[in-house]
Design a protein around this motif. Structure first.
Motif, mmCIF file in Angstrom:
data_model
loop_
_atom_site.group_PDB
_atom_site.id
_atom_site.type_symbol
_atom_site.label_atom_id
_atom_site.label_comp_id
_atom_site.label_asym_id
_atom_site.label_seq_id
_atom_site.Cartn_x
_atom_site.Cartn_y
_atom_site.Cartn_z
ATOM 1 N N PRO A 283 0.834 -1.203 0.000
ATOM 2 C CA PRO A 283 0.000 0.000 0.000
ATOM 3 C C PRO A 283 0.871 1.255 0.000
ATOM 4 C CG PRO A 283 -0.653 -1.544 1.725
ATOM 5 C CD PRO A 283 0.659 -2.019 1.188
ATOM 6 N N ALA A 284 0.243 2.374 -0.390
ATOM 7 C CA ALA A 284 0.990 3.638 -0.470
ATOM 8 C C ALA A 284 1.502 4.075 0.895
ATOM 9 C CB ALA A 284 0.097 4.715 -1.088
ATOM 10 N N ASN A 285 0.750 3.784 1.947
ATOM 11 C CA ASN A 285 1.144 4.235 3.293
ATOM 12 C C ASN A 285 1.852 3.139 4.081
ATOM 13 O OD1 ASN A 285 -1.069 2.604 3.499
ATOM 14 N ND2 ASN A 285 -2.135 3.843 5.045
ATOM 15 N N PHE A 286 2.447 2.148 3.412
ATOM 16 C CA PHE A 286 3.128 1.050 4.094
ATOM 17 C C PHE A 286 4.322 1.578 4.868
ATOM 18 C CE2 PHE A 286 6.241 -2.598 3.726
ATOM 19 C CZ PHE A 286 5.692 -3.313 4.773
ATOM 20 N N SER A 287 4.433 1.155 6.140
ATOM 21 C CA SER A 287 5.484 1.660 7.046
ATOM 22 C C SER A 287 6.786 0.887 6.933
ATOM 23 C CB SER A 287 4.991 1.560 8.487
ATOM 24 O OG SER A 287 4.783 0.193 8.830
ATOM 25 N N PRO A 376 -6.498 10.562 14.598
ATOM 26 C CA PRO A 376 -5.788 9.306 14.888
ATOM 27 C C PRO A 376 -4.531 9.154 14.030
ATOM 28 C CG PRO A 376 -8.147 8.912 14.645
ATOM 29 C CD PRO A 376 -7.897 10.324 14.211
ATOM 30 N N VAL A 377 -3.520 8.561 14.615
ATOM 31 C CA VAL A 377 -2.274 8.277 13.903
ATOM 32 C C VAL A 377 -2.377 6.866 13.338
ATOM 33 C CG1 VAL A 377 0.230 8.115 14.066
ATOM 34 C CG2 VAL A 377 -1.002 9.768 15.483
ATOM 35 N N GLU A 378 -2.186 6.722 12.031
ATOM 36 C CA GLU A 378 -2.323 5.429 11.377
ATOM 37 C C GLU A 378 -0.957 4.772 11.150
ATOM 38 O OE1 GLU A 378 -4.518 5.914 7.788
ATOM 39 O OE2 GLU A 378 -6.452 6.097 8.825
ATOM 40 N N PHE A 379 -0.999 3.425 11.152
ATOM 41 C CA PHE A 379 0.229 2.650 10.921
ATOM 42 C C PHE A 379 -0.157 1.388 10.157
ATOM 43 C CE2 PHE A 379 3.372 -0.562 12.154
ATOM 44 C CZ PHE A 379 4.553 0.108 11.862
ATOM 45 N N THR A 380 0.456 1.207 8.994
ATOM 46 C CA THR A 380 0.167 0.047 8.151
ATOM 47 C C THR A 380 1.369 -0.883 8.145
ATOM 48 O OG1 THR A 380 -1.314 1.349 6.754
ATOM 49 C CG2 THR A 380 -0.473 -0.710 5.842
ATOM 50 N N TYR A 381 1.144 -2.171 8.416
ATOM 51 C CA TYR A 381 2.229 -3.154 8.458
ATOM 52 C C TYR A 381 1.751 -4.462 7.852
ATOM 53 C CZ TYR A 381 -0.121 -5.460 12.380
ATOM 54 O OH TYR A 381 -1.027 -6.128 13.164
ATOM 55 N N PHE A 382 2.698 -5.357 7.610
ATOM 56 C CA PHE A 382 2.389 -6.678 7.066
ATOM 57 C C PHE A 382 2.366 -7.675 8.211
ATOM 58 C CE2 PHE A 382 3.506 -10.791 5.149
ATOM 59 C CZ PHE A 382 2.516 -10.863 4.160
ATOM 60 N N ASP A 383 1.203 -8.296 8.439
ATOM 61 C CA ASP A 383 1.030 -9.268 9.515
ATOM 62 C C ASP A 383 1.431 -10.649 8.992
ATOM 63 O OD1 ASP A 383 0.173 -10.996 11.506
ATOM 64 O OD2 ASP A 383 -1.588 -9.792 11.996
ATOM 65 N N VAL A 384 2.524 -11.209 9.566
ATOM 66 C CA VAL A 384 3.037 -12.485 9.067
ATOM 67 C C VAL A 384 2.116 -13.641 9.442
ATOM 68 C CG1 VAL A 384 5.450 -11.737 9.053
ATOM 69 C CG2 VAL A 384 4.481 -12.717 11.129
ATOM 70 N N THR A 391 -3.951 -2.145 8.854
ATOM 71 C CA THR A 391 -3.811 -0.737 9.226
ATOM 72 C C THR A 391 -4.412 -0.556 10.614
ATOM 73 O OG1 THR A 391 -3.902 0.017 6.938
ATOM 74 C CG2 THR A 391 -4.377 1.633 8.651
ATOM 75 N N ILE A 392 -3.600 -0.104 11.538
ATOM 76 C CA ILE A 392 -4.070 0.164 12.897
ATOM 77 C C ILE A 392 -3.966 1.654 13.149
ATOM 78 C CG2 ILE A 392 -3.503 -2.113 13.851
ATOM 79 C CD1 ILE A 392 -0.857 -0.996 14.806
ATOM 80 N N GLN A 393 -4.723 2.148 14.101
ATOM 81 C CA GLN A 393 -4.676 3.582 14.396
ATOM 82 C C GLN A 393 -4.892 3.820 15.876
ATOM 83 O OE1 GLN A 393 -7.789 5.218 11.939
ATOM 84 N NE2 GLN A 393 -9.370 4.824 13.462
ATOM 85 N N SER A 394 -4.383 4.949 16.319
ATOM 86 C CA SER A 394 -4.554 5.347 17.704
ATOM 87 C C SER A 394 -5.889 6.068 17.860
ATOM 88 C CB SER A 394 -3.404 6.253 18.134
ATOM 89 O OG SER A 394 -3.453 7.468 17.399
ATOM 90 N N ASP A 395 -6.238 6.411 19.094
ATOM 91 C CA ASP A 395 -7.446 7.201 19.336
ATOM 92 C C ASP A 395 -7.201 8.660 18.960
ATOM 93 O OD1 ASP A 395 -8.751 4.982 20.313
ATOM 94 O OD2 ASP A 395 -8.056 5.340 22.380
ATOM 95 N N ALA A 396 -8.270 9.350 18.586
ATOM 96 C CA ALA A 396 -8.174 10.799 18.389
ATOM 97 C C ALA A 396 -8.025 11.472 19.745
ATOM 98 C CB ALA A 396 -9.423 11.307 17.664
#
Length: 846
Positions: A283-287, A376-384, A391-396
């Motif tokens: 994805p474009a936002n991959f961390s 919210p702060v978003e974070f995209t990762y690959f789950d093995v 994509t996970i995110q924090s609370d606003a």
């Protein structure tokens, strides 16, 4: 490298477990040949030294890019046999190198069972199949005698997915050293797992042969490329000891030679192939993260003023390639100024990869008042585990900004942060400690209720005494005895005046009254029973010397005689006065010495009774403190925890917290500081160190606001411990009794006022002290507090793994347990008011 630049070390080595009757080698190696003196520690009698010490030296030279370096070492070897089962400790060895004294670490050896096929404990096993180690000089070392196996926990992974690579050595020969380094691999990001320096071998059977084996090294590797990647073979260089049978070991020992030879052996560890699959379309936002992660965001305050800085903390936790991820992107409102983040690495290397948290502290300054929302702060990762992107995110977060007074400098905030980091914990508490059970308190105990009853009885007794205006007859004898010397001295002073006035008749009468009155009061003899024989008998019973008794009786006779004797009245009076004074002084001195001896013996007995139970543990506490002072924090931790099995103590928990803090185990430090604070809530050192340890934890939780009097109440309750409040209450009640008696029986008005108002105040203190003691006791008995022990945990909406994740907490955070009803789960409450369910093993109760 020049010798002066090398750290001078003395390293001891021996197997951690041997069989009874089995020969084994005990070696000490100094990394230089400049050794002027060597002395091994006192080897226990159960470990019999057969041969040694035999010394051998080794030197090596190396030239790299025109620079020559050299290294050398001396090894002292003993052949030892365990004669009986048990665990034995060999104290540190000592060597003098260049005039400097260095020591090794102590060695612990456990002996059990018996050596197979051993007809004599002095006989060395030489057959490989029987587990022998030492071979003759020149013996061939084959690939089946010494080899290394390489294994990977996964041979097919995704890009950036961690692999655990293990190198395990198998030996039938006497291997003492092994060196080999993983080469730099561009296709892998590699980190070595820390393993104990002193290797512990175990027995493993391969193809019917018992090998001594141990895990020599481990690496966690993150593939940076795709395709079939090769981890190349590594050539290890080992040192094997062989025995020269042509050298008499005893002759070699006395002539400075050696019966052992060190042989270098190259061991080829095979390479291994890893298949690395590419990640699916990114994805474009991959961390760049590969593993399992969660993310949280926290503000250090929810209300501020314009131009005042706030800190936003982004916490990325989990397992995977944490060190290789991109920094999360935060979208602040337009009129916020933000600064470069401060990144804190709270990760550790494990067999599963890199675990822990990466913390990003971002400083931001709101320039205008208003109510702002940080999205919210978003974070995209690959789950093995699911082989998919998540994509996970924090609370606003919401921030209320009030009108500010003017522009503020962000440097002020940074300076406070630096100042906080420069603080250090306070020192451990030395000396002996008093340990107690977790449910044993003086407050509300039988002794406490007895003390209250005694005070009540004292009040009733004194009330009767003062009301009747009489002295208790039971104390008359004791009072007379104490006053006997004073009365006699007073009478003798009157006699001296009569002597000066030249009144012999009155003088002798006063001296006789002084002598008879003194002995009657001192020995509690009624007047009608006073006689020379009775006085002699009573003084002898009081262990008064016979000469002193004779002198006193002589003073009585002299006084009687001189009363009617002719001659010089002045001279006779002087002689009688001196005899009487001397006799009374000597009797008084003798009886005081006896009283002091008895009191001293009683005091010693009381001290022994009180301290005898503590004497056994005092040495261990001193040893634990000594280990901490020497910087041996792991040993100190072990000793303090062993001590705490005998009973709880605020000082022990405090010292244990310090030891954990020094080993950078902040979570355990916080846990033990909290436990110390339960037992001694008013201790400033504990509160100070706990504050510093908390500042190093990840979660920065803003507590719920509450009414000020609740905060004050808790502060007062926490001033002292349970039993200190209980003792203060008893003291207050005792003073209330005194002041009440003053009020009832004093004739002066101002004293009665003091008695009344002072009594009322102290009575209130008595009641409040009991309330505070009860509150502290409840805190200790219920122990609702707990500390998060895992790197990160998701707090669930229901007590089930399938429950919704409400929020994330990290290690070191304190929570309150509100429900224990569900097996394997606990409901918790955080200081900011959030609630949820967590698994029991994720937290540890304070």
């Amino acid at each position: 490298m020049p010798f002066s630049l090398l750290a001078q070390t003395l390293t001891g080595s021996a197997p951690s477990h041997v069989a009874v009757g089995e020969n084994f080698r005990l070696t000490y190696t100094v990394n230089t040949m400049n050794v002027s003196e060597f002395r091994a520690g006192n080897i226990p009698e159960e470990l019999e030294v057969l041969i040694g010490p035999n010394s051998s030296t080794q030197s090596s030279y190396q030239m790299i890019n025109g620079h020559t370096s050299s290294s050398s070492s001396v090894t002292y070897t003993y052949m030892v046999v365990a004669t009986k089962a048990g665990t034995f400790t060999i104290p540190p060895a000592v060597a003098v190198v260049g005039g400097k004294r260095i020591t090794s670490k102590p060695l612990t050896i456990r002996a059990s069972g018996s050596a197979q096929g051993s007809s004599s404990r002095h006989q060395r096993q030489s057959n490989d199949d029987e587990g022998g180690e030492l071979r003759d000089v020149g013996s061939r070392i084959s690939g089946s005698d010494l080899f290394i196996k390489v294994s990977a926990n996964k041979k097919r992974v995704y890009e950036q997915e961690p692999i655990l690579l293990t190198y395990k050595v198998y030996t039938l020969v006497s291997l003492t050293q092994l060196r080999g380094d993983m080469p730099d691999l561009k296709s892998f990001y590699t980190q070595e797992v820390d393993l104990p320096q002193q290797k512990s071998f175990s027995i493993e059977t391969v193809n019917g042969r018992p090998y001594r084996t141990c895990t020599w090294s481990q690496y966690v590797m993150f593939p940076q490329m795709t395709g079939k990647l090769e981890i190349p073979s590594i050539t290890f260089e080992g040192i094997v000891v062989q025995q020269n049978r042509n050298v008499d070991p005893f002759e070699a020992f006395f002539n400075g030679g050696s019966g052992y030879v060190e042989v270098k052996k190259k061991i080829q560890a095979p390479g291994i192939d890893i298949q690395v699959d590419p990640l699916p379309a990114r994805p474009a936002n991959f961390s760049g993260g590969v593993g399992k992660f969660n993310i949280t965001a926290q503000l250090n305050k929810t209300e501020t003023k314009a131009n005042d800085p706030v800190s936003l903390r982004i916490i990325l936790s989990g397992t995977g390639n944490l060190k290789l991820i991109k920094q999360p992107v935060v979208k602040f409102p337009k009129d916020f100024d933000k600064y470069e983040p401060k990144i804190t690495d709270k990760t550790k290397l494990t067999a599963h990869g890199i675990e822990g948290s990466m913390i990003f502290d971002i400083l931001a300054v709101p320039r205008h008042q208003g109510k702002y929302e940080i999205p919210p702060v978003e974070f995209t990762y690959f789950d093995v585990s699911t082989k998919s992107y998540k994509t996970i995110q924090s609370d606003a977060l919401t921030l209320d900004v009030a009108k500010g007074s003017g522009a503020a400098s962000v440097n002020d905030f940074s300076g406070q942060d630096v100042q906080e980091l420069n603080k250090d914990i306070r020192y451990i508490k030395m000396g002996d400690v008093r340990q107690q059970g977790l449910d044993r308190f003086f407050f509300a105990s039988t002794g406490y209720w007895i003390s209250l009853a005694v005070l009540a009885l004292i009040f009733i007794s004194l009330f009767i005494v003062f009301r009747q205006r009489a002295i208790d007859n039971a104390n008359v004898t004791k009072t007379r005895g104490k006053k006997a010397n004073k009365v006699a001295t007073k009478r003798l002073k009157n006699a001296a005046k009569l002597m000066a006035d030249d009144k012999p008749g009155e003088f002798y009468d006063e001296v006789l009254r002084a002598l008879w009155g003194y002995v009657g009061d001192k020995l509690n003899i009624p007047v009608e029973q006073l006689s020379h024989d009775n006085i002699s008998q009573r003084l002898t019973e009081r262990q008064v010397d016979g000469n002193i008794i004779s002198q006193f009786i002589g003073a009585l006779d002299e006084c009687e005689f001189e009363r009617y004797a002719p001659g010089d009245p002045k001279g006779n009076m002087n002689k009688v006065y001196e005899k009487a004074m001397t006799a009374i002084e000597k009797i008084e001195e003798t009886m005081k010495k006896k009283g002091r001896r008895a009191a001293t013996m009683k005091l010693l007995l009381v001290v022994l009774v009180i301290h005898l139970p503590l004497l056994a543990g005092a040495t261990t506490k001193a040893e634990a403190d000594s280990a901490y002072v020497r910087g041996q924090y792991q040993q100190a931790i072990k000793d303090y925890e062993e001590l705490l099995k005998q009973g709880a103590s605020a000082d022990l928990y405090y010292n244990l917290g310090n030891a954990y803090y020094r080993t950078e185990n902040i979570t355990r430090a916080v846990l033990n500081y909290e436990r110390a604070l339960l037992f001694s809530p008013g201790d400033r050192d504990i509160r100070f160190n706990l504050q510093i340890a908390r500042s190093k934890t990840i979660d920065k939780i803003v507590p719920e606001s509450e009414m000020f009097f609740f905060t004050w109440y808790r502060s007062v309750v926490n001033l002292m411990s349970v039993d200190t409040w209980a003792c203060l209450s008893l003291l207050s009640l005792a003073l209330v009794i005194v002041l009440l008696l003053v009020y009832l029986f004093s004739e002066r008005l101002w004293l009665r006022k003091i008695g009344f108002f002072g009594g009322v105040v102290l009575l209130i203190l008595f009641v409040m002290g009991n309330v505070f003691a009860w509150q502290q006791r409840q805190n200790l008995m219920e122990r609702k507090g707990a500390i998060v022990m895992v790197p990160s945990m998701a707090v669930k909406s229901t007590p089930a793994k399938s429950g919704t994740d409400l929020f994330i907490l990290h290690e070191g955070t304190k929570v309150l347990i509100s429900d224990r009803a569900m097996k394997g789960w606990k409901e918790i409450r955080v200081a900011d008011g959030k609630e949820g369910w967590v698994e029991s093993h994720q937290i540890e109760e304070i």
